[in-house]
Scaffold this motif. Structure first.
Motif, PDB file in Angstrom:
ATOM      1  N   THR A  36       2.872   5.977   6.245  1.00 51.57           N
ATOM      2  CA  THR A  36       3.290   4.762   5.553  1.00 51.57           C
ATOM      3  C   THR A  36       3.899   3.772   6.529  1.00 51.57           C
ATOM      4  O   THR A  36       4.214   4.105   7.670  1.00 51.57           O
ATOM      5  CB  THR A  36       4.321   5.062   4.453  1.00 51.57           C
ATOM      6  N   ASP A  79       2.708   1.506  -3.425  1.00 46.01           N
ATOM      7  CA  ASP A  79       1.783   1.819  -4.505  1.00 46.01           C
ATOM      8  C   ASP A  79       1.364   3.288  -4.456  1.00 46.01           C
ATOM      9  O   ASP A  79       1.239   3.934  -5.495  1.00 46.01           O
ATOM     10  CB  ASP A  79       0.566   0.895  -4.461  1.00 46.01           C
ATOM     11  N   ALA A  80       1.176   3.828  -3.267  1.00 42.29           N
ATOM     12  CA  ALA A  80       0.859   5.253  -3.138  1.00 42.29           C
ATOM     13  C   ALA A  80       2.016   6.099  -3.668  1.00 42.29           C
ATOM     14  O   ALA A  80       1.802   7.103  -4.365  1.00 42.29           O
ATOM     15  CB  ALA A  80       0.556   5.600  -1.682  1.00 42.29           C
ATOM     16  N   HIS A  81       3.230   5.690  -3.363  1.00 41.07           N
ATOM     17  CA  HIS A  81       4.418   6.401  -3.851  1.00 41.07           C
ATOM     18  C   HIS A  81       4.501   6.309  -5.372  1.00 41.07           C
ATOM     19  O   HIS A  81       4.759   7.304  -6.053  1.00 41.07           O
ATOM     20  CB  HIS A  81       5.671   5.811  -3.196  1.00 41.07           C
ATOM     21  N   ARG A  82       4.257   5.127  -5.899  1.00 40.29           N
ATOM     22  CA  ARG A  82       4.295   4.923  -7.350  1.00 40.29           C
ATOM     23  C   ARG A  82       3.300   5.840  -8.052  1.00 40.29           C
ATOM     24  O   ARG A  82       3.630   6.501  -9.038  1.00 40.29           O
ATOM     25  CB  ARG A  82       3.973   3.457  -7.666  1.00 40.29           C
ATOM     26  N   ARG A  83       2.089   5.884  -7.524  1.00 34.71           N
ATOM     27  CA  ARG A  83       1.056   6.743  -8.121  1.00 34.71           C
ATOM     28  C   ARG A  83       1.430   8.219  -8.016  1.00 34.71           C
ATOM     29  O   ARG A  83       1.214   8.990  -8.959  1.00 34.71           O
ATOM     30  CB  ARG A  83      -0.294   6.481  -7.469  1.00 34.71           C
ATOM     31  N   ALA A  84       2.012   8.621  -6.872  1.00 34.13           N
ATOM     32  CA  ALA A  84       2.416  10.022  -6.693  1.00 34.13           C
ATOM     33  C   ALA A  84       3.502  10.413  -7.695  1.00 34.13           C
ATOM     34  O   ALA A  84       3.554  11.563  -8.138  1.00 34.13           O
ATOM     35  CB  ALA A  84       2.914  10.242  -5.264  1.00 34.13           C
ATOM     36  N   ASP A 104       4.109   3.656 -13.914  1.00 36.55           N
ATOM     37  CA  ASP A 104       3.467   2.351 -13.984  1.00 36.55           C
ATOM     38  C   ASP A 104       4.238   1.378 -13.095  1.00 36.55           C
ATOM     39  O   ASP A 104       5.351   1.668 -12.649  1.00 36.55           O
ATOM     40  CB  ASP A 104       3.442   1.835 -15.421  1.00 36.55           C
ATOM     41  N   VAL A 105       3.670   0.220 -12.865  1.00 40.26           N
ATOM     42  CA  VAL A 105       4.237  -0.769 -11.942  1.00 40.26           C
ATOM     43  C   VAL A 105       5.646  -1.195 -12.346  1.00 40.26           C
ATOM     44  O   VAL A 105       6.562  -1.197 -11.518  1.00 40.26           O
ATOM     45  CB  VAL A 105       3.308  -1.998 -11.828  1.00 40.26           C
ATOM     46  N   TYR A 107       8.376   1.614 -12.059  1.00 43.09           N
ATOM     47  CA  TYR A 107       8.595   1.911 -10.642  1.00 43.09           C
ATOM     48  C   TYR A 107       9.424   0.803  -9.994  1.00 43.09           C
ATOM     49  O   TYR A 107      10.392   1.071  -9.283  1.00 43.09           O
ATOM     50  CB  TYR A 107       7.269   2.069  -9.898  1.00 43.09           C
ATOM     51  N   GLY A 146       3.659   9.049 -10.650  1.00 41.20           N
ATOM     52  CA  GLY A 146       3.077   8.898 -11.974  1.00 41.20           C
ATOM     53  C   GLY A 146       3.705   7.787 -12.799  1.00 41.20           C
ATOM     54  O   GLY A 146       3.729   7.866 -14.021  1.00 41.20           O
ATOM     55  N   ARG A 158       0.828  -1.211   0.000  1.00 47.10           N
ATOM     56  CA  ARG A 158       0.000   0.000   0.000  1.00 47.10           C
ATOM     57  C   ARG A 158       0.865   1.265   0.000  1.00 47.10           C
ATOM     58  O   ARG A 158       0.608   2.209  -0.745  1.00 47.10           O
ATOM     59  CB  ARG A 158      -0.940  -0.010   1.204  1.00 47.10           C
TER      60      ARG A 158
END
Length: 86
Positions: free
Chosen positions: A69, A12-17, A21-22, A25, A19, A9
């Motif tokens: 986190t 994934d929040a860091h990845r989205r922040a 993709d999996v 990242y 911008g 979690r």
């Protein structure tokens, strides 16, 4: 919630922040393009890979509040739990 889910979690929040993709990242954070996918599927990931991901997150928190986190403060108890030493 398991430690694996907490780590996933947070990352994934860091990845989205950021911008990303999996795969990009995962590659940037750990050198393993399948790191997050493996973690999400419950496949074995090394403790060293988790540490690399934590270092990556701390180098560039992307505006995330790290206190929210799994990597917030002293996580030695969580790490011991993850390693089965708790």
């Amino acid at each position: 919630m398991t430690i694996r889910h907490k780590i996933l979690r947070s990352l994934d929040a860091h990845r989205r922040a950021l911008g990303l993709d999996v795969t990009p990242y995962s590659r940037e954070a750990t050198g393993d393009p399948k790191f997050l996918a493996n973690l999400a599927r419950g496949r074995g990931v090394s403790f060293r890979s988790i540490e690399k991901a934590e270092e990556f997150l701390r180098r560039d928190p992307a505006g995330l509040d790290l206190s929210a986190t799994v990597f917030s403060s002293d996580t030695s108890a969580d790490r011991a739990e993850a390693l089965g030493d708790a």
